[in-house]
Every structure is written in structure tokens, then in C-alpha cells.
Design a protein around this motif. Structure first.
Motif, PDB file in Angstrom:
ATOM      1  N   GLN A  61     -55.935 -24.897 -55.448  1.00 56.80           N
ATOM      2  CA  GLN A  61     -57.311 -25.261 -55.091  1.00 56.80           C
ATOM      3  C   GLN A  61     -58.151 -24.052 -54.678  1.00 56.80           C
ATOM      4  N   LEU A  62     -57.536 -23.119 -53.957  1.00 58.86           N
ATOM      5  CA  LEU A  62     -58.328 -22.006 -53.398  1.00 58.86           C
ATOM      6  C   LEU A  62     -58.260 -20.731 -54.229  1.00 58.86           C
ATOM      7  N   THR A  73     -52.952 -31.382 -57.466  1.00 60.09           N
ATOM      8  CA  THR A  73     -53.458 -32.244 -56.391  1.00 60.09           C
ATOM      9  C   THR A  73     -52.295 -33.055 -55.826  1.00 60.09           C
ATOM     10  N   THR A  74     -52.626 -33.969 -54.900  1.00 62.14           N
ATOM     11  CA  THR A  74     -51.566 -34.785 -54.295  1.00 62.14           C
ATOM     12  C   THR A  74     -51.129 -35.941 -55.199  1.00 62.14           C
ATOM     13  N   ALA A 109     -58.200 -31.259 -48.621  1.00 72.61           N
ATOM     14  CA  ALA A 109     -59.370 -30.819 -47.841  1.00 72.61           C
ATOM     15  C   ALA A 109     -59.711 -31.892 -46.806  1.00 72.61           C
ATOM     16  N   THR A 110     -60.108 -31.457 -45.612  1.00 71.50           N
ATOM     17  CA  THR A 110     -60.559 -32.403 -44.584  1.00 71.50           C
ATOM     18  C   THR A 110     -62.045 -32.689 -44.808  1.00 71.50           C
ATOM     19  N   ASN A 111     -62.646 -33.455 -43.921  1.00 75.05           N
ATOM     20  CA  ASN A 111     -64.083 -33.737 -44.019  1.00 75.05           C
ATOM     21  C   ASN A 111     -64.926 -32.520 -43.629  1.00 75.05           C
ATOM     22  N   VAL A 112     -64.290 -31.479 -43.047  1.00 76.52           N
ATOM     23  CA  VAL A 112     -65.046 -30.278 -42.647  1.00 76.52           C
ATOM     24  C   VAL A 112     -64.745 -29.157 -43.657  1.00 76.52           C
ATOM     25  N   PHE A 126     -51.853 -15.721 -50.054  1.00 77.84           N
ATOM     26  CA  PHE A 126     -53.257 -15.320 -49.850  1.00 77.84           C
ATOM     27  C   PHE A 126     -53.359 -13.852 -49.462  1.00 77.84           C
ATOM     28  N   ALA A 127     -52.392 -13.369 -48.677  1.00 80.95           N
ATOM     29  CA  ALA A 127     -52.396 -11.946 -48.304  1.00 80.95           C
ATOM     30  C   ALA A 127     -52.246 -11.080 -49.555  1.00 80.95           C
ATOM     31  N   GLN A 128     -51.372 -11.544 -50.474  1.00 83.14           N
ATOM     32  CA  GLN A 128     -51.181 -10.771 -51.706  1.00 83.14           C
ATOM     33  C   GLN A 128     -52.455 -10.691 -52.539  1.00 83.14           C
TER      34      GLN A 128
END
Ligand SMILES: Cc1cc2nc3c(=O)[nH]c(=O)nc-3n(C[C@H](O)[C@H](O)[C@H](O)COP(=O)(O)OP(=O)(O)OC[C@H]3O[C@@H](n4cnc5c(N)ncnc54)[C@H](O)[C@@H]3O)c2cc1C
Length: 479
Positions: free
Chosen positions: A349-350, A357-358, A317-320, A23-25
């Protein structure tokens, strides 16, 4: 003033560090909060040092077998402190190399314990050991710790566990291991081959409860041949330290006639009367517990089950929205390679096309000698799932390489779906099983028919030939 990031990764485990770099890259401002050591369980006390000491144990064991191979190695002396030192050095080298992740200033390392405080507009607010942080995206990669069973006297008794076993340089004279799962069995063989007396006490009817009974039974027989003592189907009622010794009190659980353990002689009788055993050390290996109870998850409403596992969907992803999970805390396969794969899922995903996926086959291995490597369904799971299947066992003693290297113990068990012809599951109990199982993983992940390996030429002589031979045995059985 709070430090503001685009992403905070909590825990520098097997997913956290590659994720933070990726993500930093891409230009995100990323921080990693770590309260202890870079690399988490695997590097510091799990996979890396356990496999390093098991290599020493293997060498010691092989040296003692020298005459079988026409050689004389008159004495084999174990320098236990040096064995641990070698493992600590290999761990330290891995830990050291992980520091490079932070060389460029992004990602940033925040040393300390991270805890959710609440929300700050669209962002989440956290405290990292006194430092205030806000961020829009969070990945929780906080791993697990030793779960302690409720046993009278345990709190007052000194014991070793999977997090601290590397610390004491003195070889236990006699270690009682509570638990008969993967960590317990690897450690039992390690201590035994170093020269300790070893007693394993498990509460279920067989070792490695999740595995098929035939697999567990053969493995237990092999470990017993090395003089590891087992008490299964057992209740430990008390542990205490008396006159410098550890005293463990236990009794056979339930109806003795139903016990499938193959060491009934180790119990004084078939009765449920209490008996005691004295040892120099106690090793608690009865399970692991997610590090989620001290994260302040309740402050933002993240759903956690009764075991502390964070609930996630197949994107992790969580519920939040904005809070993601990687590694052992998401439940399911708790392994280094599945945690690392979680990084690939979150990247997809991001940052990517969201295709990963899992939905995946998670293989695993127990690094006893012989290894037990597994992928897909066990026979009991296949039955529970209502599958129609053919199961065969190919004995390793039929394999040329196994005979040549004196590693004929074990077998390959494969299950093939008789409706779809696809490989449903495999258990490989063999020398180097964790290496040779990989074609089966490829077949299961890609849903190939069990005949997919038929046309390839396997190098002779190899243990991998047995992987193909087992599938040939399925063809013969189905003819
Ligand atoms: C003895 C043993 C042997 C094992 N052998 C194998 C093996 O051979 N193969 C295999 O695949 N797996 C093995 N495992 C399992 C493997 O180690 C884990 O599955 C793997 O490390 C994945 O962990 P993770 O990424 O979820 O988190 P971890 O690697 O556990 O990292 C979590 C990190 O989060 C940090 N942390 C926790 N809470 C906070 C907080 N609030 N704030 C800041 N930091 C926090 C912790 O300090 C830790 O560094 C073994 C485990 C053990 C214990």
C-alpha cells in the motif's frame, strides 16, 4: 526538541520489525517504539515457547507409548525446569537475532511506551517514555494482553496466564484452567503430559466454541482419554486462596438438559448448585485484549470499537490518514502469520502497487496432539452464510501412514460449494495437521475447484495422501 521521523512503528511485533526494515531500506527515516521485548507475544511467551514445550510434552507422551511400538522405555522422568529452560533459550535466541534489525542505525529502536499527544502541523506528536517524537506516518502493531474475566476474588488470588507461564519452574500439582479455547487446550495438554492433574472450566457448551461441534467433540474425547477433566457450560462465581490452595467455586450454567458437554459426570448433579474444586494453580485463559487503551488514540480521533479493536479498511488504514494498523489490534485472525502478512499489505500500500489487501484466507492451527488445523468456513459458518455445500469427513484411520506411525485419531472434514465446486472450508484434526493442510489453503486462496488436487501424485506413504483422499470422497459423494 522532538526527534523527527518519516515513520514510527509502535510495537516490535510480527509486522513491526520487517516493516521498519523495509521502509528504512527505501530511505525513510524509521523508528520502532517497544516497551518490553523485541518479537512481541509470539517470540517471548506465545508461539515459540508454547510450541517448544509442546514438543517436550509430545516426546514424553510418545516415550510412554513405547510398548505399542515394541520398545521398552521403563520410566520417563520429566525435568520441568529443564523443559521451561529449553523453551526460554529458544525464545531468547529468536529475540537476540531480532536485534540485528537495528544494526545499521536506521530503523532506530526507541525503548519505552509510546503514546499519542496530538498533532504538530501535518505530523503526529508522540511521547515515548519521556522522549518527544514527531512523524507523518504511523503503524500501530501493539498486540494484545491477557483479558481478565470479572470473577469475584480474582484480583486477590495468584494466577498464571499466557504472559507469565514461563516464569515459575515448579510443575503445578493440579492446575485449573479457566477457558476452553485454543491457548487453554494447548496448555492443558502440556501440563497433563508433564504430569500435572488438569481441570478445564469453560463457559460455553463446547470446547473451542468457534469450531463445529463434531470437531470439538472428538478433540475433547481425545483430551479426556489423557485424563484432562472438563466442566463446560459453567459459571465460575468465585476464586480464592485458602490455606495455600486455590479454591474455585462454580456452577452449571442455565438448563442442564441443554448442555452438550460430554462430561456430565464431572458435575455433582444436573442441578445448578455451586460446587468447589481445590487446586495448586489457577491458569486464566479466557481471552486476549488489544493494547489500545493506553495509546492516547482519543487525542487524534482514531476510531476504536467497544472491544478496543482499531477500525481499519482493507488497506489496513484507519479513519485518520497517515495512521495504519498491523497485527492483532486490527481484529480478525490474531496470528503470527496474519500479522506478518499485514507487513506485506502495508508495504504494497505504501511502497508498492497497492494490490495486496486484507482479502485473504487466514488459516490457523491449534497445536494440541493431534493438531486442529483450519482454513475457510466451518460447517456452521457455511450454513449461516446460506451456502449450498456438501460436507464429508475422511477418517485418518484409513490412511496408511497414520496406521504405520500409530496416529489414527482424528479426521479431515471438507466443505465443497455445490454451486461453484470450490472448496469452502477445511478442518484437519490429525497428527501434523498444521503441516498437511497447506494444499487446501492454496486452493481456497486461489478459488480452485475441489478437483484441483486430483491429478497430482502424492508421495506414499504420507499423511498428505489423506488430504487428496478426502477430496476424492467428495467426488464419490457428489456422483
Ligand atoms: C500463548 C500464546 C500462544 C500463541 N500461539 C500461536 C501460534 O502457535 N501461532 C500463531 O500464529 N499465533 C499464536 N499466538 C498469537 C500470536 O502470538 C500473535 O497473534 C502474534 O504475536 C501477532 O502479534 P502482533 O504482531 O499483533 O503483536 P505482538 O507480537 O503482541 O507485539 C506487540 C508489541 O507491542 C508492544 N507494545 C504494546 N503497546 C506498546 C506501546 N504503547 N508502546 C510501545 N510498545 C508497545 C508490546 O510490548 C509487544 O512487544 C499465540 C499467542 C499466545 C498468547
Amino acid at each position: 526538541m522532538a526527534d523527527v521521523y518519516d515513520m514510527l512503528v509502535i510495537g516490535a511485533g510480527q509486522a513491526g520489525l520487517p516493516l521498519a526494515s523495509a521502509f528504512a531500506q527505501k530511505g525513510w527515516r524509521v523508528a520502532v517504539a517497544e516497551r518490553k521485548h523485541l518479537g512481541g507475544s509470539c517470540v517471548n511467551f506465545g508461539c515459540t515457547p508454547t510450541k517448544a514445550v509442546l514438543a517436550s510434552a509430545q516426546l514424553a507422551y510418545q516415550a510412554k507409548r513405547a510398548t505399542e511400538f515394541g520398545l521398552a522405555i521403563p520410566t520417563v522422568e520429566v525435568d520441568y525446569a529443564a523443559v521451561l529452560e529449553r523453551a526460554r533459550r529458544i525464545s531468547a535466541e529468536s529475540r537476540e537475532s531480532l536485534k540485528k534489525t537495528f544494526d545499521e542505525g536506521n530503523p532506530e529502536l526507541l525503548e519505552g511506551h509510546a503514546k499519542f499527544i496530538g498533532r504538530d502541523g501535518e505530523s503526529f506528536r508522540l511521547d515515548v517514555s519521556g522522549q518527544s517524537v514527531t512523524t507523518k506516518q504511523i503503524v500501530i502493531n501493539t498486540g494484545t494482553r491477557t483479558a481478565l474475566p470479572k470473577i469475584e476474588g480474582l484480583e486477590e488470588t495468584p494466577f498464571v496466564h499466557s504472559g507469565n507461564w514461563l516464569e515459575d519452574d515448579k510443575l503445578p500439582e493440579h492446575v485449573v484452567i479457566l477457558g476452553a479455547g485454543y491457548i487453554a487446550l494447548e496448555m492443558s495438554q502440556f501440563y497433563r503430559r508433564m504430569g500435572s492433574r488438569v481441570t478445564v472450566i469453560g463457559d460455553s457448551l463446547q470446547i473451542v466454541e468457534r469450531e463445529d461441534e463434531d470437531v470439538a467433540r472428538v478433540l475433547q474425547t481425545l483430551l479426556q482419554r489423557e485424563n484432562i477433566t472438563f466442566y463446560l457450560n459453567t459459571n465460575v462465581t468465585n476464586v480464592a486462596r485458602k490455606k495455600g490452595k486455590i479454591v474455585v467455586t462454580f456452577n452449571r450454567k442455565g438448563d442442564a438438559s441443554k448442555a452438550k458437554d460430554i462430561t456430565p459426570a464431572t458435575f455433582a448433579s444436573n442441578s445448578q448448585e455451586a460446587q468447589t474444586i481445590e487446586a495448586s494453580h489457577l491458569f486464566v485463559a479466557t481471552g486476549r485484549k488489544p493494547n489500545t487503551d493506553d495509546l492516547g488514540l482519543e487525542s487524534i480521533g482514531v476510531k476504536v470499537d467497544d472491544k478496543g479493536i482499531i477500525e481499519v479498511d482493507e488497506r489496513l488504514a484507519t479513519n485518520v490518514p497517515g495512521i495504519w494498523v498491523a497485527g492483532d489490534v486490527r481484529g480478525g485472525g490474531m496470528f503470527t502469520h496474519s500479522s506478518y502478512d499485514d507487513y506485506r499489505i502495508l508495504e504494497s500500500q505504501l511502497l508498492g502497487d497497492k494490490s495486496r489487501t486484507t482479502k485473504r484466507v487466514i488459516p490457523y492451527a491449534m497445536f494440541t496432539d493431534p493438531n486442529l488445523a483450519r482454513a475457510g468456513l466451518s460447517e456452521k459458518e457455511a450454513k449461516e452464510a446460506g451456502k449450498k455445500f456438501k460436507s464429508i469427513c475422511y477418517e485418518m484411520k484409513k490412511n496408511g501412514k497414520a496406521r504405520e506411525i500409530g496416529e489414527t485419531q482424528g479426521f479431515i472434514k471438507v466443505l465443497v460449494d455445490t454451486d461453484t465446486q470450490k472448496l469452502l472450508g477445511a478442518a484437519v484434526l490429525s497428527s501434523e495437521a498444521a503441516e498437511i493442510i497447506h494444499p487446501y489453503i492454496l486452493m481456497m486462496q486461489n478459488e480452485l475447484p475441489y478437483t484441483a488436487l486430483e491429478s497430482i501424485l502424492c508421495i506414499h506413504p504420507t499423511l498428505s495422501e489423506a488430504v487428496q483422499s478426502a477430496l476424492k470422497q467428495v467426488s464419490e459423494a457428489l456422483d
